[in-house]
Design a protein around this motif. Structure first.
Motif, PDB file in Angstrom:
ATOM      1  N   ASP A   1       0.967  -1.162  -0.059  1.00  0.00           N
ATOM      2  CA  ASP A   1      -0.160   0.045   0.018  1.00  0.00           C
ATOM      3  C   ASP A   1       0.885   1.242  -0.173  1.00  0.00           C
ATOM      4  N   ILE A   2       0.445   2.402  -0.688  1.00  0.00           N
ATOM      5  CA  ILE A   2       1.351   3.379  -1.036  1.00  0.00           C
ATOM      6  C   ILE A   2       0.971   4.581  -0.339  1.00  0.00           C
ATOM      7  N   CYS A   3       1.790   5.554   0.050  1.00  0.00           N
ATOM      8  CA  CYS A   3       1.591   7.063   0.294  1.00  0.00           C
ATOM      9  C   CYS A   3       2.482   7.644  -0.843  1.00  0.00           C
ATOM     10  N   VAL A   4       1.453   8.354  -1.646  1.00  0.00           N
ATOM     11  CA  VAL A   4       2.267   9.097  -2.779  1.00  0.00           C
ATOM     12  C   VAL A   4       2.310  10.586  -2.145  1.00  0.00           C
ATOM     13  N   ASP A   5       3.630  11.096  -1.861  1.00  0.00           N
ATOM     14  CA  ASP A   5       3.907  12.386  -1.436  1.00  0.00           C
ATOM     15  C   ASP A   5       4.504  13.469  -2.505  1.00  0.00           C
ATOM     16  N   ASP A   6       4.115  14.438  -2.785  1.00  0.00           N
ATOM     17  CA  ASP A   6       4.756  15.352  -3.589  1.00  0.00           C
ATOM     18  C   ASP A   6       4.238  16.909  -3.327  1.00  0.00           C
ATOM     19  N   VAL A   7       4.751  17.775  -3.689  1.00  0.00           N
ATOM     20  CA  VAL A   7       4.576  19.113  -3.269  1.00  0.00           C
ATOM     21  C   VAL A   7       3.060  19.617  -3.683  1.00  0.00           C
ATOM     22  N   ALA A   8       2.442  20.502  -2.870  1.00  0.00           N
ATOM     23  CA  ALA A   8       1.082  20.796  -3.181  1.00  0.00           C
ATOM     24  C   ALA A   8       0.493  21.117  -4.661  1.00  0.00           C
ATOM     25  N   SER A   9       1.674  21.652  -5.252  1.00  0.00           N
ATOM     26  CA  SER A   9       1.302  21.968  -6.706  1.00  0.00           C
ATOM     27  C   SER A   9       0.921  20.994  -7.693  1.00  0.00           C
ATOM     28  N   LYS A  10       1.433  19.729  -7.093  1.00  0.00           N
ATOM     29  CA  LYS A  10       1.196  18.552  -7.915  1.00  0.00           C
ATOM     30  C   LYS A  10       0.372  17.566  -7.239  1.00  0.00           C
ATOM     31  N   ILE A  11      -0.858  18.113  -6.658  1.00  0.00           N
ATOM     32  CA  ILE A  11      -1.381  17.129  -5.901  1.00  0.00           C
ATOM     33  C   ILE A  11      -2.520  16.428  -6.799  1.00  0.00           C
ATOM     34  N   HIS A  12      -2.881  17.053  -8.130  1.00  0.00           N
ATOM     35  CA  HIS A  12      -3.789  16.483  -8.989  1.00  0.00           C
ATOM     36  C   HIS A  12      -2.921  15.412  -9.782  1.00  0.00           C
ATOM     37  N   LEU A  13      -1.680  15.577  -9.913  1.00  0.00           N
ATOM     38  CA  LEU A  13      -0.981  14.378 -10.357  1.00  0.00           C
ATOM     39  C   LEU A  13      -0.527  13.170  -9.237  1.00  0.00           C
ATOM     40  N   SER A  14      -0.317  13.661  -8.160  1.00  0.00           N
ATOM     41  CA  SER A  14      -0.398  12.648  -7.121  1.00  0.00           C
ATOM     42  C   SER A  14      -1.718  11.822  -7.113  1.00  0.00           C
ATOM     43  N   LYS A  15      -2.794  12.346  -7.126  1.00  0.00           N
ATOM     44  CA  LYS A  15      -3.980  11.735  -6.927  1.00  0.00           C
ATOM     45  C   LYS A  15      -4.229  10.812  -8.295  1.00  0.00           C
ATOM     46  N   GLU A  16      -3.627  11.394  -9.659  1.00  0.00           N
ATOM     47  CA  GLU A  16      -3.780  10.417 -10.673  1.00  0.00           C
ATOM     48  C   GLU A  16      -3.118   8.882 -10.375  1.00  0.00           C
ATOM     49  N   VAL A  17      -1.702   9.222  -9.545  1.00  0.00           N
ATOM     50  CA  VAL A  17      -1.028   8.007  -9.318  1.00  0.00           C
ATOM     51  C   VAL A  17      -1.723   7.185  -8.373  1.00  0.00           C
ATOM     52  N   VAL A  18      -2.342   7.864  -7.268  1.00  0.00           N
ATOM     53  CA  VAL A  18      -3.240   6.997  -6.517  1.00  0.00           C
ATOM     54  C   VAL A  18      -4.271   5.992  -7.232  1.00  0.00           C
ATOM     55  N   ALA A  19      -4.887   6.776  -8.040  1.00  0.00           N
ATOM     56  CA  ALA A  19      -6.031   6.199  -8.869  1.00  0.00           C
ATOM     57  C   ALA A  19      -5.421   4.775  -9.604  1.00  0.00           C
ATOM     58  N   GLU A  20      -4.321   5.037 -10.327  1.00  0.00           N
ATOM     59  CA  GLU A  20      -3.745   3.736 -10.708  1.00  0.00           C
ATOM     60  C   GLU A  20      -3.278   2.759  -9.863  1.00  0.00           C
ATOM     61  N   ILE A  21      -2.898   3.047  -8.833  1.00  0.00           N
ATOM     62  CA  ILE A  21      -2.524   2.175  -7.860  1.00  0.00           C
ATOM     63  C   ILE A  21      -3.613   1.557  -7.303  1.00  0.00           C
ATOM     64  N   GLN A  22      -4.900   2.027  -7.062  1.00  0.00           N
ATOM     65  CA  GLN A  22      -6.084   1.435  -6.687  1.00  0.00           C
ATOM     66  C   GLN A  22      -6.645   0.501  -7.678  1.00  0.00           C
ATOM     67  N   GLN A  23      -6.414   0.707  -8.928  1.00  0.00           N
ATOM     68  CA  GLN A  23      -6.841  -0.103  -9.753  1.00  0.00           C
ATOM     69  C   GLN A  23      -5.941  -1.526  -9.881  1.00  0.00           C
ATOM     70  N   LEU A  24      -4.797  -1.412  -9.022  1.00  0.00           N
ATOM     71  CA  LEU A  24      -4.066  -2.720  -9.039  1.00  0.00           C
ATOM     72  C   LEU A  24      -4.502  -3.386  -7.925  1.00  0.00           C
ATOM     73  N   GLY A  25      -5.399  -2.757  -7.028  1.00  0.00           N
ATOM     74  CA  GLY A  25      -5.970  -3.459  -5.886  1.00  0.00           C
ATOM     75  C   GLY A  25      -5.564  -3.048  -4.584  1.00  0.00           C
ATOM     76  N   ARG A  26      -4.538  -2.224  -4.467  1.00  0.00           N
ATOM     77  CA  ARG A  26      -3.782  -1.738  -3.453  1.00  0.00           C
ATOM     78  C   ARG A  26      -4.522  -0.305  -3.002  1.00  0.00           C
ATOM     79  N   LYS A  27      -4.385  -0.249  -1.492  1.00  0.00           N
ATOM     80  CA  LYS A  27      -4.548   0.870  -0.821  1.00  0.00           C
ATOM     81  C   LYS A  27      -3.540   2.171  -1.217  1.00  0.00           C
ATOM     82  N   ALA A  28      -3.970   3.462  -1.306  1.00  0.00           N
ATOM     83  CA  ALA A  28      -3.136   4.510  -1.548  1.00  0.00           C
ATOM     84  C   ALA A  28      -3.604   5.822  -1.213  1.00  0.00           C
ATOM     85  N   ILE A  29      -2.762   6.774  -0.640  1.00  0.00           N
ATOM     86  CA  ILE A  29      -3.059   7.964  -0.258  1.00  0.00           C
ATOM     87  C   ILE A  29      -2.348   9.011  -0.833  1.00  0.00           C
ATOM     88  N   ALA A  30      -2.787  10.177  -1.316  1.00  0.00           N
ATOM     89  CA  ALA A  30      -2.062  11.221  -1.969  1.00  0.00           C
ATOM     90  C   ALA A  30      -1.834  12.496  -0.720  1.00  0.00           C
TER      91      ALA A  30
END
Length: 270
Positions: free
Chosen positions: A39-68
């Motif tokens: 399970d993954i925490c995707v951290d990045d600067v606030a200006s990239k939060i929309h990209l972090s959330k896209e990565v989280v969505a891809e991780i969730q499609q793999l069946g894992r939990k994730a947060i941005a």
């Protein structure tokens, strides 16, 4: 002499933080570790939060939990909160990938050094890595048994390159910190290693004109594109770096610690 850190016996779901995880190498690492069962925490600067959330969505499609999370690794309180939030949301912390880093935009010699610019690079690449190692290690010691700290160095941390002193110094510091932390944390069954990429396709392309356009620079890029030199051709891709991180994060790597491993097509020998 330090003894080996035994393989962890924890059999539940493991959790990893990947800083700078919104794109490039960080994104590739986050997706690879998710594919490995983390399970993954995707951290990045606030200006990239929309990209972090896209990565989280891809991780969730793999069946894992994730947060941005939008925390800045140069700020100590935010790094502390990043670790605490990850544990609160995902249950624990087994792997910290201190991947966040920046490269200098302006190539200059020591005689031309703009110290404010140089220190801004060190703030992310050095201070950020120290803070990530610090608070991840505190959590790993608290929860037991063991863990993995993984830092982002570079071939520029293994060898100096003219007119890139700020970046080279920062990545050499990651290598030194990794050695020191490995000695301190081995007794807690925490291994500490770093990866040292060469030139990465998505990250470095925009710097080619800057490196090649300035007279007198014998840069890594000059050497990479010299097609007469075997083992120095072309750029690698983030997924190749992610494969190395996958091994460093695995239980099988328990006997490997204090190392900075180049993944650069033979550009620099460690």
């Amino acid at each position: 002499m330090a003894t080996q850190a035994p393989i962890t016996h924890f059999t539940g779901t493991r959790v990893a933080i990947v800083t700078g995880g919104a794109q490039g190498i960080g994104k590739a690492i986050a997706l690879r570790l998710a594919a490995d069962g983390f399970d993954i925490c995707v951290d990045d600067v606030a200006s990239k939060i929309h990209l972090s959330k896209e990565v989280v969505a891809e991780i969730q499609q793999l069946g894992r939990k994730a947060i941005a999370l939008p925390y800045d690794v140069t700020k100590e309180q935010e790094v502390k909160e990043m670790v605490e939030k990850t544990v609160a949301e995902l249950g624990r912390l087994d792997v910290m990938v201190a991947n966040a880093g920046i490269i200098q935009d302006h190539l200059n010699s020591v005689m031309e050094a703009n110290i404010d610019e140089w220190e801004s690079i060190w703030a992310v690449n050095v201070r950020g890595t120290v803070l990530c190692y610090k608070y991840a290690a505190i959590q790993m010691v608290k929860q037991n048994p063991g863990g993995r700290l993984i830092g982002a160095s570079s071939i520029c941390g293994l060898q100096g390159f003219a007119n890139a002193g700020a970046y080279c110094m920062s990545k050499a510091s990651v290598r030194s910190l990794t050695q020191t932390a490995s000695l301190e944390l081995n007794k807690h069954k925490i291994t500490v290693n770093a990866y040292a990429p060469g030139v990465i396709e998505t990250q470095m392309k925009r710097y080619i004109p800057k490196f090649n356009g300035r007279a007198g620079i014998r840069s890594a890029l000059d050497r990479i594109f010299d097609q007469d030199k075997p083992g120095m051709k072309g750029m690698s891709i983030p997924e190749q770096v992610a494969s190395l991180v996958s091994y460093l994060a695995s239980p099988e790597s328990h006997f490997l610690t204090g190392q900075t491993i180049a993944i650069d097509g033979g550009l620099v020998f460690n």
